[in-house]
Design a protein around this motif. Sequence first.
Motif, PDB file in Angstrom:
ATOM      1  N   ARG A   8       0.865  -1.186   0.000  1.00  0.00           N
ATOM      2  CA  ARG A   8       0.000   0.000   0.000  1.00  0.00           C
ATOM      3  C   ARG A   8       0.897   1.229   0.000  1.00  0.00           C
ATOM      4  O   ARG A   8       1.633   1.481   0.970  1.00  0.00           O
ATOM      5  CB  ARG A   8      -0.915   0.007   1.221  1.00  0.00           C
ATOM      6  CG  ARG A   8      -1.881   1.195   1.188  1.00  0.00           C
ATOM      7  CD  ARG A   8      -2.872   1.152   2.317  1.00  0.00           C
ATOM      8  NE  ARG A   8      -2.175   1.409   3.571  1.00  0.00           N
ATOM      9  CZ  ARG A   8      -2.740   1.325   4.763  1.00  0.00           C
ATOM     10  NH1 ARG A   8      -3.982   0.954   4.866  1.00  0.00           N
ATOM     11  NH2 ARG A   8      -2.059   1.586   5.840  1.00  0.00           N
ATOM     12  N   ALA A   9       0.860   1.980  -1.082  1.00  0.00           N
ATOM     13  CA  ALA A   9       1.703   3.167  -1.211  1.00  0.00           C
ATOM     14  C   ALA A   9       1.291   4.231  -0.203  1.00  0.00           C
ATOM     15  O   ALA A   9       0.111   4.453   0.034  1.00  0.00           O
ATOM     16  CB  ALA A   9       1.615   3.725  -2.623  1.00  0.00           C
ATOM     17  N   MET A  10       2.292   4.873   0.396  1.00  0.00           N
ATOM     18  CA  MET A  10       2.058   5.988   1.311  1.00  0.00           C
ATOM     19  C   MET A  10       2.449   7.307   0.640  1.00  0.00           C
ATOM     20  O   MET A  10       1.885   8.341   0.923  1.00  0.00           O
ATOM     21  CB  MET A  10       2.861   5.807   2.596  1.00  0.00           C
ATOM     22  CG  MET A  10       2.576   4.494   3.325  1.00  0.00           C
ATOM     23  SD  MET A  10       0.887   4.308   3.847  1.00  0.00           S
ATOM     24  CE  MET A  10       0.837   5.465   5.183  1.00  0.00           C
ATOM     25  N   SER A  11       3.451   7.246  -0.220  1.00  0.00           N
ATOM     26  CA  SER A  11       3.896   8.392  -1.010  1.00  0.00           C
ATOM     27  C   SER A  11       4.588   7.827  -2.246  1.00  0.00           C
ATOM     28  O   SER A  11       4.579   6.618  -2.477  1.00  0.00           O
ATOM     29  CB  SER A  11       4.852   9.283  -0.200  1.00  0.00           C
ATOM     30  OG  SER A  11       6.090   8.628  -0.002  1.00  0.00           O
ATOM     31  N   ARG A  12       5.210   8.686  -3.012  1.00  0.00           N
ATOM     32  CA  ARG A  12       5.873   8.236  -4.243  1.00  0.00           C
ATOM     33  C   ARG A  12       6.981   7.234  -3.980  1.00  0.00           C
ATOM     34  O   ARG A  12       7.228   6.333  -4.778  1.00  0.00           O
ATOM     35  CB  ARG A  12       6.421   9.450  -4.993  1.00  0.00           C
ATOM     36  CG  ARG A  12       6.645   9.180  -6.453  1.00  0.00           C
ATOM     37  CD  ARG A  12       7.161  10.405  -7.175  1.00  0.00           C
ATOM     38  NE  ARG A  12       8.483  10.026  -7.617  1.00  0.00           N
ATOM     39  CZ  ARG A  12       9.617  10.636  -7.349  1.00  0.00           C
ATOM     40  NH1 ARG A  12       9.639  11.708  -6.675  1.00  0.00           N
ATOM     41  NH2 ARG A  12      10.754  10.203  -7.766  1.00  0.00           N
ATOM     42  N   ASP A  13       7.663   7.354  -2.843  1.00  0.00           N
ATOM     43  CA  ASP A  13       8.805   6.461  -2.587  1.00  0.00           C
ATOM     44  C   ASP A  13       8.716   5.747  -1.235  1.00  0.00           C
ATOM     45  O   ASP A  13       9.731   5.352  -0.671  1.00  0.00           O
ATOM     46  CB  ASP A  13      10.119   7.223  -2.705  1.00  0.00           C
ATOM     47  CG  ASP A  13      10.325   8.231  -1.590  1.00  0.00           C
ATOM     48  OD1 ASP A  13       9.338   8.598  -0.914  1.00  0.00           O
ATOM     49  OD2 ASP A  13      11.467   8.654  -1.390  1.00  0.00           O
ATOM     50  N   SER A  14       7.488   5.565  -0.734  1.00  0.00           N
ATOM     51  CA  SER A  14       7.332   4.828   0.527  1.00  0.00           C
ATOM     52  C   SER A  14       5.988   4.118   0.549  1.00  0.00           C
ATOM     53  O   SER A  14       5.067   4.470  -0.186  1.00  0.00           O
ATOM     54  CB  SER A  14       7.464   5.756   1.730  1.00  0.00           C
ATOM     55  OG  SER A  14       6.341   6.605   1.814  1.00  0.00           O
ATOM     56  N   GLY A  15       5.913   3.099   1.404  1.00  0.00           N
ATOM     57  CA  GLY A  15       4.664   2.371   1.530  1.00  0.00           C
ATOM     58  C   GLY A  15       4.752   1.277   2.568  1.00  0.00           C
ATOM     59  O   GLY A  15       5.796   1.060   3.186  1.00  0.00           O
ATOM     60  N   LEU A  16       3.620   0.578   2.752  1.00  0.00           N
ATOM     61  CA  LEU A  16       3.522  -0.505   3.725  1.00  0.00           C
ATOM     62  C   LEU A  16       3.452  -1.832   2.988  1.00  0.00           C
ATOM     63  O   LEU A  16       2.773  -1.948   1.969  1.00  0.00           O
ATOM     64  CB  LEU A  16       2.264  -0.342   4.579  1.00  0.00           C
ATOM     65  CG  LEU A  16       2.111   0.953   5.358  1.00  0.00           C
ATOM     66  CD1 LEU A  16       0.779   0.964   6.087  1.00  0.00           C
ATOM     67  CD2 LEU A  16       3.261   1.149   6.315  1.00  0.00           C
TER      68      LEU A  16
END
Length: 105
Positions: A8-16
Motif C-alpha cells: 500500500r503506497a504511502m507516497s511516491r517512494d514509501s509504503g507498507l
Amino acid sequence: MITETAFRAMSRDSGLTNAPPTCPACIPESLAYCPQLRKNSAVYTAASAEPVGVLADTFTPGPGGTAIHTGHNIYVGFDEFAQQASCLALQLVVRLDGMCLEPIP
C-alpha cells in the motif's frame, strides 16, 4: 519483490508491505515458482524498513468466555493499543522508505 496485493503506497517512494524481502540471487527462482509474483511484481530497493504493525484476526468476547471471530487480515498499527488486546497477529507489516524501482535480474 513487491506485488500490488501486498503493498500500500504511502507516497511516491514509501509504503507498507507484509511481503518478506527477497535476495537478488533468489528472484529468478521466486518468479519461476510463484504464480502471484509472475502475474504482477516489481523489484525495489529501500533505504530503510521499520516495523509499524501487523495483519491480524480480530475477536470480540462471546458467551461463556468464548471468542467471536470478527475480522481477518485487519491492519493493526503498533500505536493502536486499544485494538491489540482483541487481535491475533498473523503477519508483520513494515514501512519502506526511500524506495527505488530496480530492473528484474
